[in-house]
Enzyme design. Structure first.
Site, PDB file in Angstrom:
ATOM      1  N   GLN A 124       0.905  -1.144  -0.197  1.00  0.00           N
ATOM      2  CA  GLN A 124      -0.001  -0.093  -0.170  1.00  0.00           C
ATOM      3  C   GLN A 124       0.845   1.276   0.099  1.00  0.00           C
ATOM      4  O   GLN A 124       1.696   1.434   0.757  1.00  0.00           O
ATOM      5  CB  GLN A 124      -0.873  -0.029   1.315  1.00  0.00           C
ATOM      6  CG  GLN A 124      -1.902   1.208   1.252  1.00  0.00           C
ATOM      7  CD  GLN A 124      -2.316   1.270   2.775  1.00  0.00           C
ATOM      8  OE1 GLN A 124      -1.953   0.847   3.677  1.00  0.00           O
ATOM      9  NE2 GLN A 124      -3.630   1.768   2.717  1.00  0.00           N
ATOM     10  N   SER A 127       0.908   6.847   2.211  1.00  0.00           N
ATOM     11  CA  SER A 127       1.398   7.902   2.925  1.00  0.00           C
ATOM     12  C   SER A 127       2.630   8.597   2.402  1.00  0.00           C
ATOM     13  O   SER A 127       3.363   7.950   1.478  1.00  0.00           O
ATOM     14  CB  SER A 127       1.990   7.078   4.480  1.00  0.00           C
ATOM     15  OG  SER A 127       0.870   6.705   5.192  1.00  0.00           O
ATOM     16  N   SER A 159       4.378  -0.646   3.778  1.00  0.00           N
ATOM     17  CA  SER A 159       4.949  -1.885   4.658  1.00  0.00           C
ATOM     18  C   SER A 159       5.266  -3.143   3.598  1.00  0.00           C
ATOM     19  O   SER A 159       4.572  -3.298   2.504  1.00  0.00           O
ATOM     20  CB  SER A 159       3.408  -2.661   5.545  1.00  0.00           C
ATOM     21  OG  SER A 159       3.286  -1.916   6.239  1.00  0.00           O
ATOM     22  N   GLU A 242     -10.041  -1.626   6.049  1.00  0.00           N
ATOM     23  CA  GLU A 242      -8.928  -1.415   6.898  1.00  0.00           C
ATOM     24  C   GLU A 242      -9.317  -1.379   8.458  1.00  0.00           C
ATOM     25  O   GLU A 242      -8.509  -2.185   9.339  1.00  0.00           O
ATOM     26  CB  GLU A 242      -8.090  -0.489   6.304  1.00  0.00           C
ATOM     27  CG  GLU A 242      -6.612  -0.410   6.757  1.00  0.00           C
ATOM     28  CD  GLU A 242      -5.591   0.642   6.275  1.00  0.00           C
ATOM     29  OE1 GLU A 242      -4.642   0.537   6.601  1.00  0.00           O
ATOM     30  OE2 GLU A 242      -6.328   1.480   5.706  1.00  0.00           O
ATOM     31  N   ASN A 356      -5.356   6.488  16.189  1.00  0.00           N
ATOM     32  CA  ASN A 356      -6.716   6.316  17.010  1.00  0.00           C
ATOM     33  C   ASN A 356      -7.163   7.836  17.268  1.00  0.00           C
ATOM     34  O   ASN A 356      -8.279   7.928  17.742  1.00  0.00           O
ATOM     35  CB  ASN A 356      -6.225   5.411  18.083  1.00  0.00           C
ATOM     36  CG  ASN A 356      -6.169   3.828  17.682  1.00  0.00           C
ATOM     37  OD1 ASN A 356      -6.274   3.783  16.726  1.00  0.00           O
ATOM     38  ND2 ASN A 356      -6.037   3.299  18.883  1.00  0.00           N
ATOM     39  N   GLU A 357      -6.207   8.819  17.300  1.00  0.00           N
ATOM     40  CA  GLU A 357      -6.903  10.118  17.481  1.00  0.00           C
ATOM     41  C   GLU A 357      -7.926  10.445  16.421  1.00  0.00           C
ATOM     42  O   GLU A 357      -8.878  10.900  16.621  1.00  0.00           O
ATOM     43  CB  GLU A 357      -5.893  11.087  17.513  1.00  0.00           C
ATOM     44  CG  GLU A 357      -4.885  11.018  18.941  1.00  0.00           C
ATOM     45  CD  GLU A 357      -3.987   9.893  19.131  1.00  0.00           C
ATOM     46  OE1 GLU A 357      -3.619   9.509  17.978  1.00  0.00           O
ATOM     47  OE2 GLU A 357      -3.918   9.288  20.094  1.00  0.00           O
TER      48      GLU A 357
HETATM   49  C1  LIG Z   1       3.515  -0.320  11.156  1.00  0.00           C
HETATM   50  C2  LIG Z   1       3.209   0.578  10.204  1.00  0.00           C
HETATM   51  C3  LIG Z   1       2.940   0.140   8.932  1.00  0.00           C
HETATM   52  C4  LIG Z   1       2.298   1.274   8.126  1.00  0.00           C
HETATM   53  N1  LIG Z   1       2.102   0.587   6.730  1.00  0.00           N
HETATM   54  C5  LIG Z   1       1.685   1.728   5.796  1.00  0.00           C
HETATM   55  C6  LIG Z   1       1.518   1.309   4.479  1.00  0.00           C
HETATM   56  O1  LIG Z   1       1.816   0.093   4.259  1.00  0.00           O
HETATM   57  N2  LIG Z   1       1.306   2.061   3.488  1.00  0.00           N
HETATM   58  C7  LIG Z   1       1.071   3.379   3.920  1.00  0.00           C
HETATM   59  O2  LIG Z   1       0.791   4.035   3.064  1.00  0.00           O
HETATM   60  N3  LIG Z   1       1.206   3.898   5.069  1.00  0.00           N
HETATM   61  C8  LIG Z   1       1.519   3.127   6.267  1.00  0.00           C
HETATM   62  N4  LIG Z   1       1.840   3.383   7.289  1.00  0.00           N
HETATM   63  C9  LIG Z   1       1.710   5.061   7.705  1.00  0.00           C
HETATM   64  C10 LIG Z   1       0.366   5.360   8.480  1.00  0.00           C
HETATM   65  O3  LIG Z   1      -0.695   5.294   7.626  1.00  0.00           O
HETATM   66  C11 LIG Z   1       0.924   6.759   9.050  1.00  0.00           C
HETATM   67  O4  LIG Z   1       1.755   6.529  10.048  1.00  0.00           O
HETATM   68  C12 LIG Z   1      -0.414   7.171   9.708  1.00  0.00           C
HETATM   69  O5  LIG Z   1      -1.468   7.545   8.638  1.00  0.00           O
HETATM   70  C13 LIG Z   1      -0.134   8.294  10.615  1.00  0.00           C
HETATM   71  O6  LIG Z   1       0.770   9.486   9.941  1.00  0.00           O
HETATM   72  P1  LIG Z   1       1.969   9.804  10.389  1.00  0.00           P
HETATM   73  O7  LIG Z   1       2.846   8.901  10.817  1.00  0.00           O
HETATM   74  O8  LIG Z   1       2.375  10.961   9.333  1.00  0.00           O
HETATM   75  O9  LIG Z   1       1.652  10.714  11.668  1.00  0.00           O
HETATM   76  P2  LIG Z   1       1.006  12.053  11.745  1.00  0.00           P
HETATM   77  O10 LIG Z   1      -0.056  12.201  10.974  1.00  0.00           O
HETATM   78  O11 LIG Z   1       2.034  13.002  11.633  1.00  0.00           O
HETATM   79  O12 LIG Z   1       0.456  12.153  13.273  1.00  0.00           O
HETATM   80  C14 LIG Z   1       1.090  12.244  14.593  1.00  0.00           C
HETATM   81  C15 LIG Z   1       0.525  12.395  15.809  1.00  0.00           C
HETATM   82  O13 LIG Z   1      -0.256  13.560  15.547  1.00  0.00           O
HETATM   83  C16 LIG Z   1      -1.650  13.338  15.825  1.00  0.00           C
HETATM   84  N5  LIG Z   1      -2.469  13.849  15.022  1.00  0.00           N
HETATM   85  C17 LIG Z   1      -2.314  14.235  13.766  1.00  0.00           C
HETATM   86  N6  LIG Z   1      -3.672  15.051  13.210  1.00  0.00           N
HETATM   87  C18 LIG Z   1      -4.330  15.207  14.343  1.00  0.00           C
HETATM   88  C19 LIG Z   1      -5.587  15.817  14.547  1.00  0.00           C
HETATM   89  N7  LIG Z   1      -6.121  16.473  13.587  1.00  0.00           N
HETATM   90  N8  LIG Z   1      -5.901  15.605  15.940  1.00  0.00           N
HETATM   91  C20 LIG Z   1      -5.423  15.140  16.673  1.00  0.00           C
HETATM   92  N9  LIG Z   1      -4.333  14.494  16.507  1.00  0.00           N
HETATM   93  C21 LIG Z   1      -3.700  14.433  15.268  1.00  0.00           C
HETATM   94  C22 LIG Z   1      -1.603  11.607  15.127  1.00  0.00           C
HETATM   95  O14 LIG Z   1      -2.750  10.977  15.726  1.00  0.00           O
HETATM   96  C23 LIG Z   1      -0.381  11.162  15.757  1.00  0.00           C
HETATM   97  O15 LIG Z   1      -0.738  10.869  17.170  1.00  0.00           O
HETATM   98  C24 LIG Z   1       2.385   2.549   8.317  1.00  0.00           C
HETATM   99  C25 LIG Z   1       2.816   3.005   9.509  1.00  0.00           C
HETATM  100  C26 LIG Z   1       3.104   1.894  10.820  1.00  0.00           C
HETATM  101  C27 LIG Z   1       3.447   2.280  12.000  1.00  0.00           C
END
Ligand SMILES: Cc1cc2nc3c(=O)[nH]c(=O)nc-3n(C[C@H](O)[C@H](O)[C@H](O)COP(=O)(O)OP(=O)(O)OC[C@H]3O[C@@H](n4cnc5c(N)ncnc54)[C@H](O)[C@@H]3O)c2cc1C
Lengths: 375, 338
Positions: A124, A127, A159, A242, A356-357
């Site tokens: 996928q 991101s 992933s 998902e 989860n947020e």
């Molecule tokens: C093990 C793993 C596998 C993954 N696999 C894939 C994959 O296969 N393909 C893919 O595309 N992506 C993948 N991801 C990425 C995943 O989808 C993102 O990590 C996720 O969408 C969060 O984005 P970010 O990490 O940029 O965090 P951010 O969006 O930067 O968030 C950081 C923190 O801020 C909080 N936050 C952000 N916005 C808000 C809001 N509006 N209100 C309150 N809190 C907020 C979040 O909840 C989090 O706690 C994977 C992630 C992990 C950890």
């Protein structure tokens, strides 16, 4: 709708017998390594040969047209047998449902059979470095070319993309359009000309995900899912899968809770009532998740935004369950093994598939009806 | 198996909801707390008229048959409205009396009469019963309103007389210690019947808790939509949203456990299933109550405000009929027995 649990017993018995005869006696190497990836791919082939890889799919694509109840039963048996993790899961759980909903007959016929057999494993690619929770801010582009599109930009956290064969995700095809518009959902080979893959080690060092760099990667029109410009709608139609039951079925947690109970029996200190209570809670919640699953498949209406409730529940359960196991193991909790592997995996549950947020926001706004606010 | 309510069961719940709404239940609760029992007893009779107690009594004894799924549906509504009185105790007593009616007894007065005399009256709503099942249920709730008070202490069943009540956090719950009197039955059958009565009491108590939690969530969501601070509804604040989402997650997974336990009635797994249901229902309802209080601010802390009736009740039922810790311990004991 009534669920006839006794009518699925023959199916359960068949699955159980097959698994007993085929599940490797020693666990395969970690799915998140090159060696483990190959071993898991071979396992997918074996499952597929027994028509057990994608039981709920139509026969023509390698499934058995299993009912949702049969699928739940399959999953219970699968995890109870300690069978290997599913290396094909992102294709099977995230791409296939999108194709069933938006794909052309040609796409279904071309893409699904090799997905079912493990011949083509999908990653996928949603991101980006600047677009996580705020996915609609994504910047990787798809530019119109003859009979197709040219992809540019960067995706990340994909992933197992370091080892997988093909990827799928939304790209910005109309830079003028407002955020959620002007996206197009595309599929591409991960070894295409112009793609650079860089593995990224996860928290325990295993190369579980990869960054992808696109430099004029050509994608033919037949690899667009849905209509150009409608990529957001196409992408969102799978988020229910998902977050809902399909990605994390009850069987996984029931099996883990039973193993935790075994661990408590073998190593638990009866005087440690705090730990005993956590073991009880893990068991209760796994059971709740199962019953809720039965409730969900008994309903006729679409669960819609309620899948966010599900996502919070399983991700928190998974983490609590594995934390309890590590605490129970005490000084051995940090040692490499299946519990630790499960723990590391569970740590990410509250982050991926929409944090989860974000899920709590969605529940508050879309299920409870609180005022929507800008995110 | 049906893991969701059928149309008739849904209608039953809706009928009770309407009845309890029209009865002005919060006012009835306040009267009950003040010692004015008549409106509460009138509500008891109309609920019995709608079938709430007949579904705890087998057909041969004048009831509609013991119907666990209907019972949890009814108790969910009793919880949502906070109906006062020993409903849980009366249902538990019905199970106790019925089971004893089946058994050859070694009691002083023999078998039969107690069950035969009381079960039809319980079913039709003319007998209010309270009971203790020491040690888990040490006090007889609202025993001053009861026509019959029982105490089943291990192998001995007594009729009992209430002493002076203790006051509870919930003023609509008055808890009596009892003086054991006659012994209508004794022997191992009493212990077996008391265990079954306990499990049924735990189940309907859990259903009541989920109902309490649901209602508190409903009113709190409504409050968050309308109460304004800093120029906007407090429901726009993310901290408030997340509190309410958490309350919903807990309740959404407690309900299937209650339903699942009702389906397990009569199977050897019943005790373990009701324990699981009570743990989840208690935690979810009590969490919802604390969130309701927090999101309401000071008004939730007042005696005058109707939802406060439920906030108090959630706390009392959290530990009544076995605290979560008690049930976790029982669950683990059952599960790890070889
Ligand atoms: C093990 C793993 C596998 C993954 N696999 C894939 C994959 O296969 N393909 C893919 O595309 N992506 C993948 N991801 C990425 C995943 O989808 C993102 O990590 C996720 O969408 C969060 O984005 P970010 O990490 O940029 O965090 P951010 O969006 O930067 O968030 C950081 C923190 O801020 C909080 N936050 C952000 N916005 C808000 C809001 N509006 N209100 C309150 N809190 C907020 C979040 O909840 C989090 O706690 C994977 C992630 C992990 C950890």
């Amino acid at each position: 709708m009534d669920l006839d649990l006794s009518a699925v017993e023959p199916f359960r018995a068949e699955v159980r017998a097959w698994l007993r005869a085929h599940v490797p006696a020693t666990p395969l190497p970690s799915l998140e390594t090159e060696e483990g990836f190959a071993a898991h791919r071979a396992w997918e082939r074996e499952l597929h040969a027994a028509r057990l890889a994608v039981v709920s799919w139509p026969r023509e694509y390698g499934g058995r047209d299993a009912t949702p109840l049969e699928w739940l039963v399959f999953e219970e048996e699968y995890y109870a047998a300690g069978a290997p993790g599913r290396v094909g899961q992102n294709g099977i759980n995230l791409l296939a449902p999108t194709l069933f909903q938006h794909g052309t007959p040609e796409q279904l016929a071309r893409i699904l059979p090799p997905m079912a057999s493990g011949e083509v494993i999908w990653a996928q690619a949603w991101s980006e470095p600047g677009a996580g929770s705020d996915l609609a801010s994504l910047r990787a582009t798809a530019t119109r070319a003859d009979d197709g599109w040219l992809l540019n930009g960067q995706k990340t956290w994909s992933s197992r993309a370091a080892f997988a064969d093909r990827g799928f995700g939304p790209f910005r095809s109309d830079p003028q359009a407002e955020r959620h518009r002007g996206l197009t959902y595309l599929m591409f080979p991960l070894d295409a000309d112009g793609i650079t893959r860089r593995p990224i080690g996860r928290i325990d060092g295993k190369p579980a995900f990869a960054e992808l760099f696109f430099d004029d990667v050509f994608v033919p029109d037949r690899d667009v899912i849905g209509r150009p410009g409608e990529g957001w709608r196409v992408a969102m139609s799978t988020t229910g899968n998902e977050r809902g039951l399909t990605l994390r079925s009850p069987g996984r947690f029931l099996a883990a809770a039973d193993r935790l109970l075994e661990l408590w029996r073998a190593h638990g200190d009866p005087a440690d009532t705090a730990l005993r209570d956590r073991v009880a809670d893990a068991w209760i919640k796994a059971r709740a998740y199962r019953l809720k699953g039965f409730e969900t498949i008994s309903r006729t209406e679409d669960v819609g935004a309620e899948s966010s409730i599900n996502k919070i529940f399983w991700s928190e359960l998974d983490l609590a369950l594995h934390e309890t196991a590590l605490d129970l193991l005490g000084p051995d909790g940090e040692l490499a093994g299946e519990w630790l592997e499960g723990y590391v995996f569970s740590l990410a549950g509250p982050i991926y598939a929409g944090t989860n947020e974000i899920q709590r926001d969605l529940i508050a706004e879309r299920v409870l009806g609180l005022p929507r606010t800008g995110r | 198996m049906r893991f969701i309510l059928d149309a008739e069961q849904k209608l039953f719940g809706e009928t009770l909801d309407k009845l309890l709404t029209e009865a002005g239940t919060p006012g009835v609760v306040r009267d009950w707390a003040a010692g004015t029992h008549e409106p509460g007893l009138a509500l008891w009779r109309s609920l019995a008229g709608a079938g709430v107690l007949a579904i705890a009594v087998p057909e041969h004894a004048g009831g509609a048959g013991l119907l666990p799924v209907e019972l949890v549906t009814a108790f969910h509504e009793l919880g949502r409205h906070g109906a006062p009185g020993p409903y849980v105790e009366t249902v538990a007593a019905a199970v106790l009396l019925d089971r004893l009616g089946d058994q050859p007894l070694t009691g002083v007065r023999g078998d039969g009469p107690l069950a035969a005399a009381w079960l039809p009256r319980i079913a039709e709503g003319t007998a209010v019963v309270s009971l203790t099942l020491p040690p888990a249920v040490p006090y007889a709730l609202d025993a001053d309103t009861a026509h019959l008070v029982l105490t089943a202490d291990r192998q001995v069943l007594h009729t009992a007389t209430p002493r002076e009540p203790y006051r509870s956090l919930d003023p609509a719950r008055r808890l009596f210690t009892v003086v054991p009197g006659d012994v209508p039955a004794s022997g191992p059958a009493v212990a077996v019947a008391a265990a079954e009565a306990y499990d049924m009491g735990v189940l309907v108590c859990a259903a009541q808790l989920v109902g309490i939690g649901r209602r508190l969530l409903e009113v709190t969501v409504e409050y968050a939509r309308t109460r304004r601070q800093f120029g906007r509804p407090i429901g726009e604040f993310q901290a408030v949203k997340h509190h309410l989402a958490n309350a919903l997650v807990g309740l959404e997974y407690a309900r299937p456990l209650v339903h699942g336990a009702a389906l397990a009635c009569g199977s050897p797994d019943f005790p373990r299933e009701v324990s699981a249901a009570k743990v989840a229902a208690s935690e979810a309802a009590y969490t919802a109550a604390k969130i309701a209080l927090q999101v309401h601010g000071a008004i939730g802390y007042t005696d005058e405000y109707d939802p406060t009736l439920l906030i108090r009740k959630a706390r009392t039922l959290h530990t009544a009929w076995g605290s979560p810790t008690t049930h976790r311990a029982r669950l683990i004991t059952t599960l790890t027995r070889i």
